[in-house]
Design a protein around this motif. Structure first.
Motif, mmCIF file in Angstrom:
data_model
loop_
_atom_site.group_PDB
_atom_site.id
_atom_site.type_symbol
_atom_site.label_atom_id
_atom_site.label_comp_id
_atom_site.label_asym_id
_atom_site.label_seq_id
_atom_site.Cartn_x
_atom_site.Cartn_y
_atom_site.Cartn_z
ATOM 1 N N LEU A 148 101.399 -7.598 -17.787
ATOM 2 C CA LEU A 148 100.404 -8.482 -17.383
ATOM 3 C C LEU A 148 101.112 -9.725 -17.002
ATOM 4 O O LEU A 148 100.375 -10.337 -15.890
ATOM 5 C CB LEU A 148 99.318 -8.612 -18.551
ATOM 6 C CG LEU A 148 98.587 -7.426 -18.994
ATOM 7 C CD1 LEU A 148 97.620 -7.661 -20.304
ATOM 8 C CD2 LEU A 148 97.542 -7.287 -17.721
ATOM 9 N N THR A 149 101.872 -10.337 -17.656
ATOM 10 C CA THR A 149 102.494 -11.653 -17.292
ATOM 11 C C THR A 149 103.350 -11.592 -16.064
ATOM 12 O O THR A 149 103.265 -12.553 -15.353
ATOM 13 C CB THR A 149 103.295 -12.526 -18.580
ATOM 14 O OG1 THR A 149 104.438 -11.355 -18.803
ATOM 15 C CG2 THR A 149 102.478 -12.636 -19.538
ATOM 16 N N VAL A 178 102.381 -13.765 -12.527
ATOM 17 C CA VAL A 178 103.104 -14.451 -11.786
ATOM 18 C C VAL A 178 103.493 -13.960 -10.260
ATOM 19 O O VAL A 178 103.455 -14.931 -9.647
ATOM 20 C CB VAL A 178 104.614 -14.381 -12.358
ATOM 21 C CG1 VAL A 178 105.772 -15.324 -11.864
ATOM 22 C CG2 VAL A 178 104.581 -15.169 -13.884
ATOM 23 N N LEU A 179 103.391 -12.736 -10.104
ATOM 24 C CA LEU A 179 103.727 -12.163 -9.055
ATOM 25 C C LEU A 179 102.436 -12.495 -8.094
ATOM 26 O O LEU A 179 102.557 -12.848 -6.885
ATOM 27 C CB LEU A 179 103.967 -10.742 -9.039
ATOM 28 C CG LEU A 179 104.341 -9.877 -7.642
ATOM 29 C CD1 LEU A 179 105.287 -10.719 -6.893
ATOM 30 C CD2 LEU A 179 104.160 -8.435 -8.013
ATOM 31 N N LEU A 180 101.263 -12.548 -8.837
ATOM 32 C CA LEU A 180 100.171 -12.859 -7.902
ATOM 33 C C LEU A 180 100.260 -14.225 -7.388
ATOM 34 O O LEU A 180 99.771 -14.764 -6.229
ATOM 35 C CB LEU A 180 98.834 -12.707 -8.846
ATOM 36 C CG LEU A 180 97.349 -13.130 -8.165
ATOM 37 C CD1 LEU A 180 96.905 -12.213 -7.143
ATOM 38 C CD2 LEU A 180 96.442 -13.140 -9.356
ATOM 39 N N TYR A 181 100.782 -15.148 -8.334
ATOM 40 C CA TYR A 181 100.623 -16.573 -7.795
ATOM 41 C C TYR A 181 101.780 -16.876 -6.782
ATOM 42 O O TYR A 181 102.002 -18.051 -6.268
ATOM 43 C CB TYR A 181 100.911 -17.437 -9.050
ATOM 44 C CG TYR A 181 99.652 -17.684 -9.749
ATOM 45 C CD1 TYR A 181 98.382 -17.296 -9.065
ATOM 46 C CD2 TYR A 181 99.494 -18.506 -11.003
ATOM 47 C CE1 TYR A 181 97.227 -17.575 -9.883
ATOM 48 C CE2 TYR A 181 98.199 -18.748 -11.486
ATOM 49 C CZ TYR A 181 97.124 -18.292 -11.107
ATOM 50 O OH TYR A 181 95.997 -18.568 -11.725
ATOM 51 N N PRO A 183 97.311 -21.133 -7.262
ATOM 52 C CA PRO A 183 96.669 -21.349 -8.627
ATOM 53 C C PRO A 183 95.476 -22.126 -8.665
ATOM 54 O O PRO A 183 95.571 -23.319 -7.947
ATOM 55 C CB PRO A 183 97.685 -22.150 -9.553
ATOM 56 C CG PRO A 183 98.976 -21.601 -8.799
ATOM 57 C CD PRO A 183 98.686 -21.689 -7.567
ATOM 58 N N PRO A 184 94.371 -21.772 -9.102
ATOM 59 C CA PRO A 184 92.948 -22.333 -8.602
ATOM 60 C C PRO A 184 93.058 -23.781 -9.651
ATOM 61 O O PRO A 184 92.316 -24.855 -9.273
ATOM 62 C CB PRO A 184 91.927 -21.515 -9.043
ATOM 63 C CG PRO A 184 92.656 -20.442 -10.105
ATOM 64 C CD PRO A 184 93.885 -20.355 -9.574
ATOM 65 N N LEU A 240 110.791 -13.728 -9.215
ATOM 66 C CA LEU A 240 109.549 -13.406 -8.594
ATOM 67 C C LEU A 240 109.329 -14.325 -7.463
ATOM 68 O O LEU A 240 108.447 -13.737 -6.344
ATOM 69 C CB LEU A 240 108.327 -13.048 -9.160
ATOM 70 C CG LEU A 240 108.540 -11.759 -10.436
ATOM 71 C CD1 LEU A 240 107.335 -11.810 -11.076
ATOM 72 C CD2 LEU A 240 109.010 -10.443 -9.633
ATOM 73 N N TRP A 241 109.640 -15.588 -7.336
ATOM 74 C CA TRP A 241 109.220 -16.787 -6.328
ATOM 75 C C TRP A 241 110.465 -16.901 -5.624
ATOM 76 O O TRP A 241 111.596 -16.823 -5.992
ATOM 77 C CB TRP A 241 108.613 -17.773 -7.206
ATOM 78 C CG TRP A 241 107.260 -17.563 -7.743
ATOM 79 C CD1 TRP A 241 106.493 -16.398 -7.875
ATOM 80 C CD2 TRP A 241 106.285 -18.328 -8.100
ATOM 81 N NE1 TRP A 241 105.436 -16.758 -8.303
ATOM 82 C CE2 TRP A 241 105.465 -17.875 -8.722
ATOM 83 C CE3 TRP A 241 106.474 -19.824 -8.122
ATOM 84 C CZ2 TRP A 241 104.297 -18.561 -9.305
ATOM 85 C CZ3 TRP A 241 105.616 -20.635 -8.570
ATOM 86 C CH2 TRP A 241 104.318 -19.900 -9.093
#
Length: 220
Positions: A15-16, A20-23, A28-29, A138-139
């Protein structure tokens, strides 16, 4: 019991990592710090204030990118999330004096600001280290610096580079001069206490950062 624990740990890691991959692709909202500051303002009887406007990496001032590195994390482009020399220097300084000094990199600060709650504890530092590693894996460095400069607190109710430059200098971020960018970077340790146009201490720090901007290299 052990199998349940394994499933919990595995689920946490999945999940974490997905978060992180999503962001990496989605901005980030909001952050926990923004929520906390809004609640503090409400408790103090102040009006709601959350000034922010997201800028892409290319829209951000090059002077400000270099100023952030010069003022906060000179080794950002080369380290893997942790600057152990800076951590050691901070530890030694804190042992000698009363002022608490941190050795956090821009990646660590991004992990703290985006994924964690404000505060000081060993538990939070542990999660900060974990998310720092995920961000580095990941970034890209470019994405990390972009997110950092868009979410960091830069004044009372002011978040990110565009809101800060509009507030402090009444201009767009892209047009920041070297001295103006250095002024914003100079207040980052405590942006609600200091002003870029404030004390002699900030002026000295601003001048120092402005000199280092000329020597700071970006890979992008």
């Amino acid at each position: 019991m052990f199998s349940i624990l394994k499933k919990i740990i595995f689920s946490f890691l999945i999940l974490t990592s997905a978060w992180v991959l999503l962001y990496r692709f989605v901005n980030p909202p909001i952050t926990w710090l923004m929520v906390q500051r809004s609640m503090e303002r409400q408790s103090d009887g102040k009006s709601f204030k959350m000034e922010r406007k997201w800028l892409s990496y290319d829209e951000l001032s090059t002077n400000l990118k270099r100023a952030a590195l010069a003022g906060e994390d000179a080794g950002f482009m080369n380290h893997w999330g942790f600057d152990f020399k800076a951590i050691q220097r901070a530890y030694e300084k804190n042992q000698r004096g009363r002022r608490v000094s941190g050795g956090s990199t821009i990646t660590q600060q991004t992990a703290k600001n985006v994924f964690l709650w404000p505060g000081r504890s060993w538990v939070r530092k542990g999660f900060e280290a974990y998310f720092t590693v995920l961000i580095e894996v990941l970034w890209s460095k470019q994405r990390t610096l972009e997110v950092y400069l868009n979410v960091i607190e830069m004044g009372d109710g002011i978040y990110g580079a565009e809101a800060a430059t509009q507030h402090w200098y009444k201009r767009d971020c892209k047009s920041l001069t070297r001295m103006q960018a250095a002024g914003i970077a100079a207040i980052l340790p405590n942006p609600r206490r200091f002003s870029p146009n404030g004390s002699a201490y900030i002026s000295r720090k601003q001048s120092k950062i402005a000199r280092y901007i000329l020597m700071t290299k970006l890979k992008y």
